[in-house]
Design an enzyme around this catalytic site. Structure first.
Site, mmCIF file in Angstrom:
data_model
loop_
_atom_site.group_PDB
_atom_site.id
_atom_site.type_symbol
_atom_site.label_atom_id
_atom_site.label_comp_id
_atom_site.label_asym_id
_atom_site.label_seq_id
_atom_site.Cartn_x
_atom_site.Cartn_y
_atom_site.Cartn_z
ATOM 1 N N LYS A 1 2.484 -3.224 7.339
ATOM 2 C CA LYS A 1 2.676 -3.445 5.902
ATOM 3 C C LYS A 1 4.119 -3.078 5.501
ATOM 4 C CE LYS A 1 0.134 -4.591 3.154
ATOM 5 N NZ LYS A 1 -0.331 -5.938 2.674
ATOM 6 N N THR B 1 0.824 -1.212 0.000
ATOM 7 C CA THR B 1 0.000 0.000 0.000
ATOM 8 C C THR B 1 0.858 1.262 0.000
ATOM 9 O OG1 THR B 1 -1.441 1.287 1.466
ATOM 10 C CG2 THR B 1 -0.118 -0.387 2.525
ATOM 11 N N ASP B 2 0.291 2.351 -0.504
ATOM 12 C CA ASP B 2 1.001 3.640 -0.442
ATOM 13 C C ASP B 2 1.129 4.152 0.996
ATOM 14 O OD1 ASP B 2 -1.666 4.330 -0.005
ATOM 15 O OD2 ASP B 2 -1.735 5.899 -1.544
ATOM 16 N N GLU B 3 0.361 3.559 1.917
ATOM 17 C CA GLU B 3 0.380 4.066 3.292
ATOM 18 C C GLU B 3 1.736 3.845 3.968
ATOM 19 O OE1 GLU B 3 -3.226 3.523 5.561
ATOM 20 O OE2 GLU B 3 -4.384 3.264 3.726
ATOM 21 N N TYR C 1 -1.333 -0.258 11.169
ATOM 22 C CA TYR C 1 -1.562 -0.973 9.897
ATOM 23 C C TYR C 1 -0.408 -0.700 8.932
ATOM 24 C CZ TYR C 1 -3.167 -1.529 5.067
ATOM 25 O OH TYR C 1 -3.247 -1.850 3.733
#
Ligand code: NAD
Ligand code: TYD
Length: 337
Positions: free
Chosen positions: A155, A126-128, A151
């Site tokens: 990741k 994810t870009d997060e 989260y």
């Protein structure tokens, strides 16, 4: 690429991917390995259930014996790894399962894939992991990792493990980092389906903080197309950002949804902000465009309209996944009742 293990194939993106992938490749066997958490729903896959190229294995990615068995029995040569705990708000109230599934589970899969000698391991991220942006700029693959939520941190940890298995053991990995997805089968804890379902029931639409946080939205089918492209033609050991150049403030999305549904803006309720709420995400997807020729196919206008129509037409699906655990989660998280 003959026998493909897809983890988390009963979730939102995974189930869209399973359907897309079987449609795109005639000569593959696809094994969906999923332990069916609250977010996993085999009903998402009803359309391909009878397809002889499809198998379902109920199992936990943290269980090495179960993963080994699935890989050996089905002679797996390719892994596409979606399985994860995926909701930021849940990671704020209970981070432990995020570390277990996202970090430990990924490491178990990597070891099993190594023992199996797979020819490709695609890790869906994810870009997060990049953290939060100010008013300008975009995340590139070279942006340093600065995850802010449990989260995102879990990741980012899994991404680093995947890349370390490539560097150390030569495992043929590729990593994709995508922006926010929307589309059919998304669990209604996430912004777009939650707001659609609340609006349909004339319930308040809970917008966090000032509603000016920005997310970069991509239709899930475009994400699936990108994963398929990276799986087939991405360079081993590389990271590919995926995004649709489609930034929206949360409040503007909520207003657009209400307008489409013919519901009043008086349903909007500004609520307490998420802890550590990332302000803005924006993806620079020029590497995948330049190297692999991928580009999104959906306009947001079309994608959002189709998504709203899907939720309207599939209310029994939504009502089914919104029973039990969801009600309990909703009451606690939004301080109802
Ligand atoms: P989801 O929560 O809808 O689905 C997750 C799936 O994983 C479920 O089917 C669940 O049963 C399964 N699962 C969870 N723990 C498991 C375990 N221990 N063993 C086996 N299966 C398990 O998630 P999603 O939104 O479809 O996201 C899928 C992947 O894509 C995740 O890795 C997520 O980080 C990533 N991603 C999501 C988005 C997004 O906008 N949703 C954007 C970029 C990347
Ligand atoms: P979400 O769909 O949870 O995705 P992510 O946090 O992974 O980007 O949330 C998208 C945006 O919508 C995020 O800025 C938080 C906001 N949001 C709300 O304002 N209200 C809500 O009830 C939810 C679930 C999200």
């Amino acid at each position: 690429m003959r026998n493909v293990l897809v983890t988390g194939g009963a979730g939102f993106i995974g189930s869209n991917f399973v359907q897309y992938f079987l449609g795109a490749h005639a000569d593959v066997v696809l094994v969906n390995f999923d332990n069916l958490t609250y977010a996993g729903n085999l009903g998402n896959l009803a359309a391909i259930d009878a397809d002889s190229r499809y198998r379902f294995v109920k199992g936990d990615i943290c269980d090495r014996t179960a993963v080994d068995r699935a890989m050996q029995e089905h002679e797996i040569d390719t892994v596409v790894h979606f399985a994860a705990e995926s909701h930021v708000d849940r990671s704020i109230t209970g981070a432990a399962v995020f570390v277990t599934t996202n970090v430990v589970g990924t490491q178990v899969l990597l070891e099993a894939a190594r023992a199996q000698g797979v020819e490709r391991f695609l890790h869906v991220s994810t870009d997060e992991v990049y953290g939060s942006l100010g008013a300008t700029g975009k995340f590139t693959e070279l942006t340093s990792l600065h995850p802010n939520s449990p989260y995102a941190a879990s990741k980012a940890s899994s991404d680093l493990l995947v890349l370390a298995y490539h560097h150390t053991f030569g495992l043929p990995v590729v990593v994709t980092r995508c922006s926010n997805n929307y589309g059919p089968y998304q669990f209604p804890e996430k912004l777009i389906p939650l707001m659609i379902m609340n609006a349909l029931q004339d319930k308040p639409l809970p917008v966090y903080g000032d509603g000016l946080n920005v997310r970069d939205w991509l239709h899930v089918v475009d994400h699936c197309r990108a994963i398929n492209t990276v799986l087939r033609t991405g360079r081993v050991g590389e990271v590919y950002n995926i995004g649709g150049n489609n930034e929206w403030k949360n409040i503007d999305i909520v207003r657009a949804l209400l307008k489409h549904l013919g519901k009043p803006e008086s349903l909007i309720a500004f609520v307490k902000d998420r802890l550590g709420h990332d302000r803005r995400y924006a993806i620079d997807a020029s590497k995948i465009a330049r190297e692999l020729g991928w580009a999104p196919s959906y306009t947001f206008e079309r994608g959002l309209a189709e998504t709203i129509d899907w939720y309207l037409a599939n209310q029994p699906w939504a009502k089914k996944v919104m029973t039990g655990e969801y009600q309990e989660y909703y009451r606690k998280h939004y301080h109802e009742g």
